[in-house]
Design an enzyme around this catalytic site. Structure first.
Site, PDB file in Angstrom:
ATOM      1  N   CYS A 334       0.820  -1.155   0.046  1.00  0.00           N
ATOM      2  CA  CYS A 334      -0.104   0.145   0.064  1.00  0.00           C
ATOM      3  C   CYS A 334       0.688   1.000   0.016  1.00  0.00           C
ATOM      4  O   CYS A 334       0.436   2.239  -0.505  1.00  0.00           O
ATOM      5  CB  CYS A 334      -0.885  -0.125   1.364  1.00  0.00           C
ATOM      6  SG  CYS A 334      -0.115  -0.396   2.770  1.00  0.00           S
ATOM      7  N   HIS A 792      -0.870   0.433   7.505  1.00  0.00           N
ATOM      8  CA  HIS A 792      -1.595   0.805   6.495  1.00  0.00           C
ATOM      9  C   HIS A 792      -1.519   2.055   5.703  1.00  0.00           C
ATOM     10  O   HIS A 792      -1.772   2.960   6.583  1.00  0.00           O
ATOM     11  CB  HIS A 792      -3.132   0.003   6.459  1.00  0.00           C
ATOM     12  CG  HIS A 792      -3.816  -0.108   4.931  1.00  0.00           C
ATOM     13  ND1 HIS A 792      -3.403  -0.503   3.897  1.00  0.00           N
ATOM     14  CD2 HIS A 792      -4.956   0.605   4.405  1.00  0.00           C
ATOM     15  CE1 HIS A 792      -4.065  -0.483   2.897  1.00  0.00           C
ATOM     16  NE2 HIS A 792      -5.101   0.310   3.302  1.00  0.00           N
TER      17      HIS A 792
END
Length: 832
Positions: A334, A792
């Site tokens: 990510c 994330h």
């Protein structure tokens, strides 16, 4: 059949059976994100094993003359329920290994679907189609050769699968160096099969048995406060006993063994014997605690917990079309997804790679999967074309939490290439988005030395002023940067009382083992961060040329130029007093519009007196021979494109004090009329007073390098750049081969000789743009988690007058962009 046989015989010499070292690209086109599931399927060259979508296979044939391809077309269909299955069947198997596509690891196949696969051989330019089972009637030699090649391609691990397995295998453990020589004390300690407790606290889980003395102690405290109380590691520091086994993980198949000395999870082939010393029978033990792998998997699967940044509490409107394409997460990628979404929203990167797509593809080398420009252009086109911006399911099968998920693109080739040889970005571990941004910027620099460089939008000059407090004299230097790193002064928080109250409630809750209170986040004004950036910083042990001795100085940082796009990193990640990494949980209300004109550097001011530009004495007055200079620093500067003599002067005048100091000298003296002249030692002007260039490269060394297949010109350049070191010269050529090839091509196209090209003056220093210091917020990247190594990333980008959230494959209109919780901010200059 005669026509078919003739056609196959004509292409038979070019058909290869893939060997162990061949990369078989049967998952993805080299120039697009077409796959066997795409409408046109995928064509795999049966000679090079490169894959091509329908629109590129003809071009590959025309460029290379390769005629025979294996065509794969897969059609997805829902998986039929097994008639013998029951509602009581176990759920999908939980992974037991932190790896992709290997036994016990994450299964990357789609379990909900099956595939109808159509395989055929295609011969160009006739587009002669031959089904896989249509080889009957051919001569045995022809049939066997083709059938073997087809079977080998279909059964070979694809290049992307090989890369995934190599990139992420957290369970590859080596045998401990203590395994065969572990000393165990004869202290009659016997460990019961259950009911363990830490001998120094009340912990009854996360317990480790030291295999030297049998002590049972709790494990380390994790970043988030969970885990243990560090008693096991403290015991190792006191005793030096190296190996410990995690109680609760012992089974007949093994256990978690940690080596404190080697600082890693390890294998112990003598584990059964070592445990038997304390009365533990491995064959009778059962697993009662999570393994370290399972704990790491849990951490990697904790995506979806951070509602605020992902705007999970709001039903967001999915967006599709050009510029609204999602990127699949390839295993903690990510950070890459967020950075590349932002970069390809900037016109300069679009012009460099997407607008010139056809030219880049036409000039691609024989293996385009290993070409930087090709793979970056492919990624940019995939994001901006809209071809892959479609709902992941057209059958309405999406779950409510999956609404807005796209097919998107899976940039496997790009990720593999950009991370090649890098100790971190070649893995599937989570990374710092800021570090990846700078890594990609560096890759662009290396590949754009003789062409348009989109990095210029970020590049700016930093002016640093050093003021010697003893003499009041000043020194100005400049350096190049791409990111403004903004400190977070926590003492400027507006809610200090509330924070103190929260910390006290949290402490009480931890002591009483009660639920923690609702989080209170420090609110720090942006203006305070800006003030901290511009505030003078004390520099101890500063070498003052005015004193010719060490002194204390104040360093002030200002902008010598303002870039088109200002990148600001909020320095949220720091270290505690125990050197454990931690993240500052802060809220900074970043302004939509920003004016940093007040941070403009003004250079030497009236009344300021500069320090003399002399170095610490390197030679005695009665010994005017050339001083010893740090050749490694000189080479680094030369590789940046600066003249050799200027680099030598930079190292001399900064007293061999390193590349940063030398680079600062170069940047502040670029405009000097004698910048590239040979160095003349102070106080002397005779012929022996200059630092001579290295001796001419020896013909033996030149001949050796030429014998390796390089040109004489390349050999001469490499030897000059490495002070005639043959070993270093070969390494230098390999690291500069693209630039050397480009120079050679330019010389030929412009009719210049090699000697002429060398003698021409090289543009000095990096190019920077400058303009007003007023900006508007354009994008930001946010991080969720306790460390840059876990958690994330998502990004928000302002497009068409609205904010858009890019969360891997989910692209939606943003309702409440959390501008106060970002990690990296991108500001665009407001046109004057």
């Amino acid at each position: 059949m005669a026509e078919l046989s003739e056609a196959l015989l004509s292409v038979l010499p070019s058909i290869r059976v893939p060997k162990a070292g061949d990369r078989v690209h049967k998952d993805e086109c080299a120039f697009s994100f077409d796959t066997p599931e795409s409408d046109g399927g995928l064509y795999i060259c049966m000679n090079t094993f490169l894959g091509f979508g329908k629109q590129f296979v003809e071009k590959h044939y025309q460029k290379t003359g390769q005629r025979v391809y294996l065509h794969l077309k897969r059609t997805r269909k829902p998986k039929e329920e097994d008639a013998n299955s029951s509602a009581g069947d176990p759920p999908r198997k939980k992974p037991t290994r932190l790896a992709i596509g290997v036994e016990g690891g994450f299964d990357i196949t789609e379990e909900k679907f099956e595939y109808d696969e159509d395989v055929k051989i295609v011969i160009l330019p006739e587009h002669l189609d031959i089904p896989r089972d249509g080889l009957e009637g051919l001569p045995d030699m022809v049939r066997d050769r083709i059938a073997s090649a087809v079977e080998a391609i279909l059964t070979a691990d694809s290049a992307s699968r090989k890369q995934e397995v190599q990139a992420w295998d957290g369970e590859v453990r080596r045998v401990s160096k203590h395994a065969f020589s572990l000393h165990q004390l004869e202290n009659d300690v016997r460990i019961p099969p259950c009911g363990w407790k830490c001998s120094k606290c009340d912990m009854r889980e996360n317990l480790w048995l030291n295999m030297t003395d049998g002590a049972i102690l709790c494990g380390r405290r994790y970043f988030d406060g969970s885990g243990g109380n560090n008693h096991a590691v403290e015991h190792y520091r006191e005793t030096g006993y190296p190996l410990a086994v995690k109680l609760g993980t012992i089974t007949p198949d093994g256990a978690d063994v940690y080596s404190y000395d080697e600082d890693d999870m390890v294998l112990d082939p003598n584990l059964a014997e070592h445990l038997a010393h304390f009365g533990i029978d491995m064959l009778k033990m059962q697993k009662t605690d999570k393994t370290m792998t399972e704990l790491e998997i849990d951490m990697n699967q904790r995506i979806g917990e951070w509602e605020l940044i992902q705007e999970s509490g709001v039903q967001l409107k999915p967006l599709y079309g050009p510029g609204y394409t999602g990127i699949r997460n390839l295993g903690n990628s990510c950070y890459l997804n967020s950075v590349m979404q932002v970069l390809f929203s900037i016109p300069d990167f679009q012009r460099k790679y997407v607008d010139k797509l056809e030219k880049i593809f036409q000039s691609a080398p024989s293996d385009p999967t290993q070409d930087f420009s090709t793979q970056v252009a492919k990624l940019g086109h995939g994001l901006l074309s809209g071809e892959y911006s479609k709902p992941a399911s057209a059958e309405g099968e999406q779950q409510p939490d999956q609404k807005g998920v796209q097919n998107g693109i899976a940039p496997r080739m790009f990720k593999s290439l950009i991370g090649k040889g890098h100790p971190e970005f070649s893995t599937n571990r989570q990374q710092d988005a800021q570090e990846f941004f700078l890594h990609f910027i560096n890759m662009v620099e290396r590949n754009c030395r003789s062409s348009e460089n989109p990095n210029e939008v970020f590049r700016f000059l930093v002016e640093e002023k050093l003021k010697c407090l003893a003499t009041e004299k000043v020194k100005y230097t400049q350096r190049v940067d791409y990111i403004m790193q903004l400190p977070v002064p926590m003492d400027a928080a507006l809610n200090k009382d509330e924070l103190l109250e929260y910390e006290e409630k949290k402490r009480q809750a931890e002591e009483e083992k009660q639920p923690l209170p609702e989080l209170v986040r420090a609110k720090v004004p942006f203006s305070s961060c800006l003030e901290a950036y511009g505030a003078p910083e004390q520099v101890d042990d500063f070498w003052s040329t005015a004193l010719q001795a060490k002194s204390v100085a104040l360093k002030t940082t200002r902008f010598a130029s303002f870039p088109d796009y200002l990148v600001i990193q909020i320095k949220k990640f720091t270290f505690g007093l125990d050197w454990v990494p931690k993240k500052l949980d802060v809220s900074i209300e970043m302004p939509e519009e920003l004016d940093i004109s007040a941070l403009q550097g003004m250079g030497l001011q009236d009344g300021e007196e500069e320090m003399p530009d002399i170095a610490p004495p390197l030679v005695t007055p009665d010994e005017p021979k050339a001083p010893m200079l740090d050749e490694s620093v000189i080479i680094q500067l030369v590789e940046m494109g600066f003249p050799m003599d200027a680099c030598r002067k930079a190292v001399y005048y900064t007293g061999n004090s390193g590349v940063e100091a030398a680079m600062n000298w170069v940047m502040s003296h670029m405009d000097d009329p004698d910048f590239a002249n040979p160095l003349v030692l102070p106080g002397s002007s005779g012929p022996g007073s200059t630092i001579a260039c290295p001796d001419p490269p020896s013909e033996d060394s030149v001949a050796t390098i030429v014998s390796m297949g390089f040109s004489r010109d390349q050999a001469m350049k490499a030897l000059r750049a490495t002070n005639n070191s043959l070993e270093r010269a070969v390494d230098w050529i390999f690291s500069h081969i693209d630039d050397l090839d480009a120079e050679a091509a330019m010389d030929i196209s412009e009719g210049r000789s090699a000697a002429e090209s060398i003698s021409e003056s090289v543009p000095v220093g990096p190019k920077v743009r400058n303009g007003p210091g007023k900006y508007q917020l354009f994008a930001f990247i946010s991080h969720m988690g306790t460390s840059t190594m876990c958690g994330h990333y998502v990004c928000h980008i302002k497009k068409d007058g609205r904010w858009v959230i890019y969360n891997d494959q989910k692209v939606c209109a943003s309702e409440k962009p959390p501008k106060d919780l970002g990690y990296i901010y991108f500001y665009q200059r407001i046109p004057s």
